[in-house]
Design an enzyme around this catalytic site. Structure first.
Site, PDB file in Angstrom:
ATOM      1  CB  SER A 195      -0.938  -0.033   1.205  1.00  0.00           C
ATOM      2  OG  SER A 195      -0.198  -0.184   2.395  1.00  0.00           O
ATOM      3  CG  HIS A 408       2.822 -29.243   2.635  1.00  0.00           C
ATOM      4  ND1 HIS A 408       3.494 -28.968   1.475  1.00  0.00           N
ATOM      5  CD2 HIS A 408       2.577 -28.034   3.206  1.00  0.00           C
ATOM      6  CE1 HIS A 408       3.662 -27.660   1.344  1.00  0.00           C
ATOM      7  NE2 HIS A 408       3.110 -27.077   2.384  1.00  0.00           N
ATOM      8  CG  HIS A 409      -3.684 -30.062   2.591  1.00  0.00           C
ATOM      9  ND1 HIS A 409      -4.780 -30.179   3.433  1.00  0.00           N
ATOM     10  CD2 HIS A 409      -3.397 -31.320   2.174  1.00  0.00           C
ATOM     11  CE1 HIS A 409      -5.128 -31.449   3.522  1.00  0.00           C
ATOM     12  NE2 HIS A 409      -4.294 -32.155   2.770  1.00  0.00           N
ATOM     13  CD  GLU A 410       1.538 -23.788  -1.239  1.00  0.00           C
ATOM     14  OE1 GLU A 410       0.699 -22.947  -1.627  1.00  0.00           O
ATOM     15  OE2 GLU A 410       2.258 -23.621  -0.239  1.00  0.00           O
ATOM     16  CG  HIS A 478       3.480 -21.988   6.813  1.00  0.00           C
ATOM     17  ND1 HIS A 478       4.853 -21.911   6.784  1.00  0.00           N
ATOM     18  CD2 HIS A 478       3.174 -22.619   7.965  1.00  0.00           C
ATOM     19  CE1 HIS A 478       5.355 -22.475   7.883  1.00  0.00           C
ATOM     20  NE2 HIS A 478       4.344 -22.915   8.615  1.00  0.00           N
ATOM     21  CD  GLU A 479       3.236 -19.552   2.519  1.00  0.00           C
ATOM     22  OE1 GLU A 479       4.428 -19.734   2.806  1.00  0.00           O
ATOM     23  OE2 GLU A 479       2.389 -20.455   2.486  1.00  0.00           O
ATOM     24  CD  GLU A 497       5.781 -18.772   6.626  1.00  0.00           C
ATOM     25  OE1 GLU A 497       6.938 -19.048   6.298  1.00  0.00           O
ATOM     26  OE2 GLU A 497       4.853 -18.672   5.800  1.00  0.00           O
ATOM     27  CD  GLU A 503      10.586 -19.775   5.739  1.00  0.00           C
ATOM     28  OE1 GLU A 503       9.556 -19.190   5.335  1.00  0.00           O
ATOM     29  OE2 GLU A 503      10.766 -20.063   6.944  1.00  0.00           O
TER      30      GLU A 503
END
Length: 700
Positions: A195, A408-410, A478-479, A497, A503
Site C-alpha cells: 500500500s 502438507h496442503h499447498e 502458512h502465508e 507462519e 527459512e
C-alpha cells in the site's frame, strides 16, 4: 471457570449529554475517556496515570452508497459493567488466564439517518484497551458495504517504532526500527503487493521516550479485513487502513455484526507487554467441546533439505503439466525428489529414536512441477501421491514406530480449488492416519485476485480451522493473515507462519540477528508462530557448496536452541536435517527435552530489538526451561532463579555460546555444563553477538 463478578449500570436517555464518559482499569492505572465532539463525532482518549497514551482520536466507519457512521451522533444509551473470571486454555503459555476488565458500551444514533444506531464497546484491562464497532439489527440497516474504517490512534509524541510495510499479501519482511516521522516503505522491495509508503502492519510495537511501551493490533479477526495503519509522519497520528477486496470495497456485512477488537496493550516496562493476555481475553471461548485430541507436539520434516538445495519438492522436471489426465508414473523422475518412501522412513526412524511426535512431509503429492509463479486454478488435488511416495506403507511404518505424519496442503493460491477438494482431502487424511496438516497460500489468490489479508481470505482461514475441527484435525497455516488470538476459539489452530521465518536464511539476505528479539513484540502478540527453529548446521555450504555459497543462518547454534523458549508455539519443528543433529547430539538433547506446553511463563528481561530472556515451566511438571537471546551485540546477563520451587534442588544444564562464538565468524561454537541450583541461585550468562543460551532445570 473459577470466579465471576459482573456489575452493570445502564443509563437510557434519548438526547443524553455528550459530556465525557470516563472509566478506569481495575487497578486504576489506565483511564479511558469517551466523548462526542461538537460535530457529533465519537472520540476517545487513553492515559496511563498522568501520561497520555492516545490523544483524542476519532472513531468512524464509512459506508458505500449511504451515509457513514462518522458524525451527527447523539448518545442514546450508556452501559457500564465490571467483569472478572478465570479460564483455562487448552494449551498455552500459562495454566490459567484472568479476564478482568471494566466495560463501557455507548449506543449512539444519527437523527438525520432515521435514528440509525451504532454501539461502541470499550473494555479496559490493567494491561490495555480493546474496543470495537457493533451494528445492531435495525429496520433501516440490513445489508451494507464498508468503504473505509477511520479509526484513529493519535499519539502524543514521535515514538520509536518497530514496523514492516503494509503489504496486503505478505508479512515476510525484516523489521525497520525508526521514529514515526521516518516511516517510509519506498526503499523496501515489496514481496507481492504493498500500500502507501507510510502504511505499516500490525502488530505495531512502539516505545515512548517517557518510558511507556505500546502495542497496537487487533483481536478476533472474523468476517472482516485485516487492519493496517497509516502513519502521519508530521503529527504522529495513526489511522486504520483496511485491506481491500478485489472490488475495492473493504467488507460486505449484514446486521447484526461487529468489527474485530482494536487493541492497545500498554505498560511501563517491556516484559509486561509480552505477558499480556488481553488479545486472548477478547476472543470467544473454544467452539470445540472435546479437545482431548488436540496435542501440542514437536516434529521433524522433509522440508529444510529442499530449502538448502539438497532435494526438491517436484518429482519430475517436466513442465506445463495439468492435474487431470497426467500419467505421473510415466514421467522421468529427476532423482532429487525429497518426499520418497525411503527418505521419509529415515525421518520416521529419527523421530522415533528421539521422542519426537511427528514428521512433516512436503512435496508428497503430484503437481509441484510448474505451479510456482503461474496463475493456475487446478494444481493439486491433495489425495494423489507421487509414484515414489507409498501412502499405505508409510502409514503402516509410522504407526509401528508410534510416530504420526503431518500432511502438507499447498494451495498454490488456488483457494477455490482447495475448498472444492477439502472434504476429500480431509477424508484422505483420516483414512491414512494423519492428525494434522500444514496449509500454504503461496502466490496471488485465484480466481479474483483477492488479497491474503482481505475479508474473503480471512473467512477462508476461519473456515479451514472450523472444518478441520469438525474432522478432529489440527492445522498450521502458512502465508496466512497474522493471527489475532483465534487459537482460543479454535484450539486446533495450533500455529501460523505469517512472518519472515527461519527459512529466509537459506535463500535470501537472511534474517538479521535482531529479528528474533523483535518478533515476540510484534508478530507473536497475536498468537504462536511456526518459526522452524533448531538449525544446527549454520553454514549452509555443507549441503550444496555450489548453490549455497556464503549462505548461513544469522545466529549462533546456542541461540537456535534458545528459540524454542523465546519463540512460543505449541507446534515446534526440529527444522534441520537428521544428519546435522547427529553431529551435535549433546546440544540436540535440549530440543528433545524442551516442552511445548506450559503451566507458567516468566519474562525475566526484555527490550524489543535488543534482548529477551524467558523462563517457562513444563505442563504438569516441576521442570523449567530458559531461553536467552541477543541481537548483534554480545551481552552478559545475570539471571536470578527465584522462579524455581523454594527448598528444592535442580540440575541446570546450560547450553551456551562457546568462548569465541560469533554469529558470523564462529556460529557453531558452543559449550555445555551442568550445575546444581536452587531458587536462591543466580546464573551469569555470556551471550555472543547474535547468540544466546538455553537452560533446562530438572529437580533432583
Amino acid at each position: 471457570m473459577i470466579s465471576r463478578l459482573c456489575f452493570c449500570l445502564t443509563l437510557i436517555s434519548f438526547g443524553v449529554s455528550s459530556h465525557a464518559q470516563t472509566i478506569h482499569s481495575p487497578d486504576r492505572k489506565l483511564t479511558l475517556q469517551f466523548q462526542l465532539n461538537a460535530a457529533g463525532e465519537p472520540t476517545y482518549q487513553l492515559r496511563f496515570g498522568a501520561k497520555p497514551v492516545v490523544k483524542p482520536s476519532r472513531l468512524a466507519i464509512l459506508l458505500q452508497g449511504q451515509p457513514g457512521f462518522d458524525k451527527g451522533f447523539t448518545i442514546a444509551k450508556i452501559d457500564s459493567s465490571v467483569h472478572d473470571d478465570t479460564w483455562t486454555p487448552v494449551w498455552g503459555e500459562v495454566k490459567q488466564i484472568r479476564n478482568h476488565y471494566r466495560e463501557l458500551a455507548v449506543t449512539v444514533q444519527q437523527a438525520a439517518v432515521q435514528n440509525r444506531q451504532l454501539v461502541l464497546r470499550f473494555r479496559l484491562f490493567d494491561d490495555g484497551l480493546g474496543f470495537r464497532y457493533e451494528f445492531p439489527a435495525q429496520d433501516n440497516l440490513k445489508y451494507f458495504t464498508v468503504q473505509d474504517e477511520l479509526t484513529e490512534f493519535n499519539l502524543p509524541a514521535n515514538h520509536k517504532a518497530f514496523w514492516i510495510p503494509g503489504d496486503y499479501d505478505s508479512n515476510e519482511y525484516t523489521y525497520s526500527t525508526t521514529r514515526l516521522n521516518a516511516v517510509n516503505t519506498t526503499p523496501i522491495e515489496p514481496i507481492q503487493l504493498k500500500s502507501a509508503p507510510t502504511t505499516v502492519q500490525t502488530p505495531l510495537m512502539l516505545k515512548a521516550d517517557d518510558g511507556l511501551y505500546l502495542n497496537i493490533h487487533e483481536a478476533a479477526l472474523v468476517n472482516y479485513p485485516a487492519m493496517m495503519l497509516n502513519v502521519n509522519t508530521q503529527s504522529f497520528g495513526l489511522s486504520s487502513q483496511l485491506v481491500p477486496s478485489a472490488t475495492g470495497a473493504k467488507a460486505y456485512l449484514q446486521t447484526p455484526e461487529h468489527t474485530p477488537w482494536r487493541t492497545i496493550v500498554v505498560a511501563d516496562n517491556a516484559p509486561a507487554i509480552l505477558a499480556s493476555k488481553l488479545i486472548l481475553n477478547l476472543n470467544e471461548p473454544s467452539k470445540i467441546a472435546d479437545t482431548g485430541w488436540i496435542q501440542p507436539q514437536k516434529f521433524v520434516g522433509v522440508w529444510w533439505e529442499m530449502h538448502v538445495n539438497k532435494a526438491a519438492w517436484n518429482y519430475s522436471d517436466a513442465s506445463n503439466l495439468k492435474l487431470a489426465g497426467t500419467d505421473w508414473a510415466a514421467l522421468k523422475p529427476n532423482g532429487r525428489h525429497g518426499a520418497n518412501t525411503a527418505n521419509v522412513k529415515r525421518y520416521i526412524d529419527f523421530a522415533a529414536k528421539n521422542g519426537l511426535q511427528s514428521v512433516l512431509v512436503e512435496g508428497w503429492n503430484v503437481g509441484w512441477e510448474d505451479w510456482a509463479g503461474n496463475w493456475k486454478e487446478e494444481v493439486f488435488d491433495f489425495v494423489t501421491p507421487y509414484p515414489d511416495f507409498d501412502v499405505s506403507e508409510l502409514q503402516r511404518y509410522a504407526a509401528g514406530k508410534n510416530v504420526k505424519l503431518i500432511m502438507h496442503h499447498e494451495t498454490s493460491g488456488s483457494v477455490t480449488n482447495y475448498e472444492r477438494r477439502m472434504d476429500a482431502a480431509y477424508r484422505f487424511m483420516k483414512a491414512h492416519g494423519y492428525d494434522a496438516a500444514k496449509t500454504g497460500y503461496v502466490g496471488r489468490i485465484i480466481p479474483r485476485g483477492e488479497h491474503h489479508d482481505g475479508q474473503w481470505m480471512v473467512n477462508h482461514y476461519v473456515h479451514v480451522a472450523d472444518q478441520m475441527a469438525q474432522n478432529r484435525l489440527m492445522v498450521d497455516m502458512h502465508e496466512s493473515v497474522r493471527p489475532t488470538g483465534l487459537h482460543r476459539t479454535y484450539p486446533n489452530w495450533l500455529a501460523n507462519e505469517a512472518a519472515r521465518g527461519n527459512e529466509f536464511n537459506a535463500w535470501s539476505s537472511g534474517n538479521p540477528p535482531e529479528h528474533e528479539t523483535i518478533l515476540p513484540f510484534t508478530r507473536l502478540m497475536g498468537g504462536p508462530m511456526d518459526y522452524t527453529p533448531g538449525i544446527f548446521q549454520i553454514k549452509l555450504e555443507d549441503w550444496n557448496p555450489e548453490r549455497n555459497k556464503d549462505k548461513q543462518v544469522h545466529t549462533t547454534l546456542a541461540k537456535q536452541a534458545a528459540l524454542y523458549v523465546t519463540m512460543y508455539s505449541p507446534l515446534q519443528m526440529a527444522a534441520d536435517l537428521p544428519e546435522a543433529y547427529e553431529k551435535h547430539l549433546d546440544a540436540f538433547q535440549f530440543i528433545k527435552d524442551v516442552a511445548v506446553d506450559w503451566d507458567d511463563t516468566r519474562i525475566l528481561a526484555a527490550e524489543p530489538g535488543d534482548y529477551l530472556t524467558i523462563a517457562r515451566r513444563a505442563k504438569g511438571k516441576d521442570e523449567w526451561y530458559l531461553g536467552a537471546i541477543t541481537d548483534e551485540q554480545a551481552r552478559t546477563q545475570t539471571v536470578k532463579l527465584n522462579f524455581l520451587t523454594p527448598g528444592r534442588r535442580y540440575t541446570a544444564t546450560i547450553y551456551a555460546d562457546g568462548k569465541n562464538a560469533d554469529w558470523e565468524k564462529n556460529p557453531m561454537a558452543y559449550q555445555i555444563r551442568k550445575v546444581q541450583v536452587t531458587s536462591k541461585s543466580a546464573l551469569k550468562l555470556q551471550m555472543a553477538a547474535g547468540g544466546g543460551a538455553a537452560i533446562s532445570f530438572k529437580g533432583l
